[in-house]
Design a protein around this motif. Structure first.
Motif, short mmCIF file in Angstrom:
data_model
loop_
_atom_site.label_atom_id
_atom_site.label_comp_id
_atom_site.label_asym_id
_atom_site.label_seq_id
_atom_site.Cartn_x
_atom_site.Cartn_y
_atom_site.Cartn_z
N LYS A 1 5.46 -1.29 -11.85
CA LYS A 1 4.02 -1.08 -11.74
C LYS A 1 3.45 -1.86 -10.57
O LYS A 1 2.61 -1.38 -9.81
CB LYS A 1 3.35 -1.49 -13.05
N SER A 2 3.95 -3.10 -10.39
CA SER A 2 3.45 -3.94 -9.30
C SER A 2 3.85 -3.34 -7.96
O SER A 2 3.07 -3.31 -7.01
CB SER A 2 4.02 -5.36 -9.42
N ARG A 3 5.14 -2.83 -7.88
CA ARG A 3 5.58 -2.23 -6.64
C ARG A 3 4.74 -0.98 -6.31
O ARG A 3 4.42 -0.71 -5.17
CB ARG A 3 7.05 -1.83 -6.74
N GLY A 4 4.38 -0.20 -7.34
CA GLY A 4 3.56 0.98 -7.13
C GLY A 4 2.18 0.62 -6.60
O GLY A 4 1.64 1.27 -5.72
N ASN A 5 1.61 -0.45 -7.13
CA ASN A 5 0.29 -0.89 -6.67
C ASN A 5 0.34 -1.33 -5.21
O ASN A 5 -0.57 -1.06 -4.43
CB ASN A 5 -0.23 -2.02 -7.54
N ALA A 6 1.41 -2.02 -4.85
CA ALA A 6 1.54 -2.47 -3.46
C ALA A 6 1.67 -1.30 -2.50
O ALA A 6 1.09 -1.29 -1.41
CB ALA A 6 2.77 -3.39 -3.35
N LYS A 7 2.41 -0.27 -2.92
CA LYS A 7 2.57 0.91 -2.09
C LYS A 7 1.24 1.62 -1.89
O LYS A 7 0.90 2.09 -0.80
CB LYS A 7 3.58 1.86 -2.76
N HIS A 8 0.45 1.69 -2.96
CA HIS A 8 -0.87 2.32 -2.88
C HIS A 8 -1.80 1.55 -1.96
O HIS A 8 -2.57 2.12 -1.19
CB HIS A 8 -1.46 2.43 -4.29
N GLU A 9 -1.70 0.22 -2.02
CA GLU A 9 -2.53 -0.61 -1.15
C GLU A 9 -2.16 -0.41 0.31
O GLU A 9 -3.03 -0.38 1.19
CB GLU A 9 -2.37 -2.08 -1.54
N ARG A 10 -0.85 -0.29 0.60
CA ARG A 10 -0.42 -0.04 1.98
C ARG A 10 -0.97 1.30 2.48
O ARG A 10 -1.39 1.44 3.63
CB ARG A 10 1.11 -0.04 2.07
N PHE A 11 -0.95 2.34 1.58
CA PHE A 11 -1.48 3.66 1.94
C PHE A 11 -2.97 3.59 2.26
O PHE A 11 -3.44 4.14 3.25
CB PHE A 11 -1.23 4.64 0.78
N LEU A 12 -3.73 2.84 1.43
CA LEU A 12 -5.16 2.69 1.66
C LEU A 12 -5.43 1.94 2.96
O LEU A 12 -6.37 2.26 3.69
CB LEU A 12 -5.81 1.96 0.48
N GLY A 13 -4.59 0.97 3.23
CA GLY A 13 -4.75 0.21 4.46
C GLY A 13 -4.56 1.09 5.69
O GLY A 13 -5.34 1.02 6.65
N ARG A 14 -3.51 1.95 5.66
CA ARG A 14 -3.29 2.87 6.78
C ARG A 14 -4.45 3.85 6.91
O ARG A 14 -4.87 4.19 8.02
CB ARG A 14 -1.98 3.62 6.59
#
Length: 305
Positions: free
Chosen positions: A20-33
């Protein structure tokens, strides 16, 4: 189990984080881009490019469909005459009084439903400044579709009140001919090689007969092949005149063929030989039959009106 080795692979979570934590980090990277692209104005440009590409594909598909439909000849729609028309005399040119005053005659046009239920000659022509112009029309049909089951126009002839030929042309059917019916129609394959298209013929014929009384034998069949509805008050069907049957010594309610009526009244043979019918000959015979009972018939129609 000495020859069997069991390998177990175990990958521990990186940094001890859960899925779940890894998924949240991936989503944050997507939002950042995404925020970065929006800031630079690149995201909107990319979306516009994608939208333009989709519109181009849609327009291309629509164009292909239009070209495909344009290649096939569409079926013409039926033509209804205008309610208001000039009503000239029986000669080939309008009467002097009609030219002088240029008046119009307006009359009610019965609906298709009422026409099918009522006799086509039960209505008299509207009263005008002078006598109406009369023409006689006859059409020859060929068969299209499976086993020639569909009637289509292949020749049309129109003659004046005096019997002069006004119109006589071969017409190319909308669909491929499967039965020329030469024995009855007189139409042969070579006759249609240089025939005019149906749409053109329809316009030419309708232009001639609009505003005139049309005489014919079983004329509704000709109108149907022409895909045209003529006012009932301006139609004279010699196949449905009890007066003609009386003159010929035949039962009044019987629908008699044009050949039989012509023979009985004029002692003249038409539609002879194996060459098929001539629409010009049939139109002239129809007009002559009409003249035999014209006075009595028109008086009767006037009484109805």
């Amino acid at each position: 189990m000495s020859g069997l080795m069991l390998n177990l692979v175990y990958e521990p979570s990186s940094g001890g984080k859960s899925d779940k934590s890894r998924g949240n980090a991936k989503h944050e990277r997507f939002l950042g881009r995404r925020h970065y692209l929006e800031h630079k104005g690149l995201l909107k440009e990319k979306q516009n490019q994608k939208r333009n590409k989709k519109n181009k594909q849609k327009n291309k598909k629509k164009l292909l469909n239009t070209q495909h439909n344009g290649g096939n000849q569409s079926k013409p729609s039926a033509i209804f005459p205008k309610f208001t028309s000039y009503l000239p005399n029986k000669t080939s040119e309008p009467s002097s009084s009609a030219q002088t005053f240029s008046r119009k005659s307006t009359f009610s046009f019965p609906s298709t439903a009422s026409t099918s239920q009522r006799h086509p000659t039960d209505q008299a022509a509207p009263r005008t400044l002078g006598p109406l112009k009369y023409v006689a029309m006859d059409c020859e049909m060929v068969g299209t579709g499976p086993k020639g089951c569909r009637n289509e126009l292949a020749r049309c002839s129109i003659v004046s009140y005096e019997g002069d030929v006004i119109y006589d042309k071969y017409i190319k059917p909308i669909y491929p001919v499967t039965d020329f019916r030469t024995r009855w129609s007189g139409i042969r394959r070579q006759d249609l090689l240089h025939a005019i298209p149906f749409d053109q013929a329809q316009k030419e014929i309708v232009k001639i007969i609009t505003g005139k009384v049309v005489v014919g034998h079983a004329i509704n069949n000709d109108f149907k092949a022409l895909k045209y509805f003529h006012p009932a008050c301006q139609t004279r069907d010699t196949a449905r005149i009890p007066l003609l049957n009386q003159k010929a010594g035949l039962p009044e309610n019987e629908m008699v063929s044009l050949k039989r009526l012509t023979k009985a009244i004029f002692k003249k043979d038409i539609q002879t030989g194996k060459g098929g019918h001539s629409s010009v000959e049939d139109a002239k015979a129809t007009m002559e039959l009409y003249k035999v009972v014209e006075s009595m018939w028109e008086q009767k129609l006037s009484a109805f009106s």
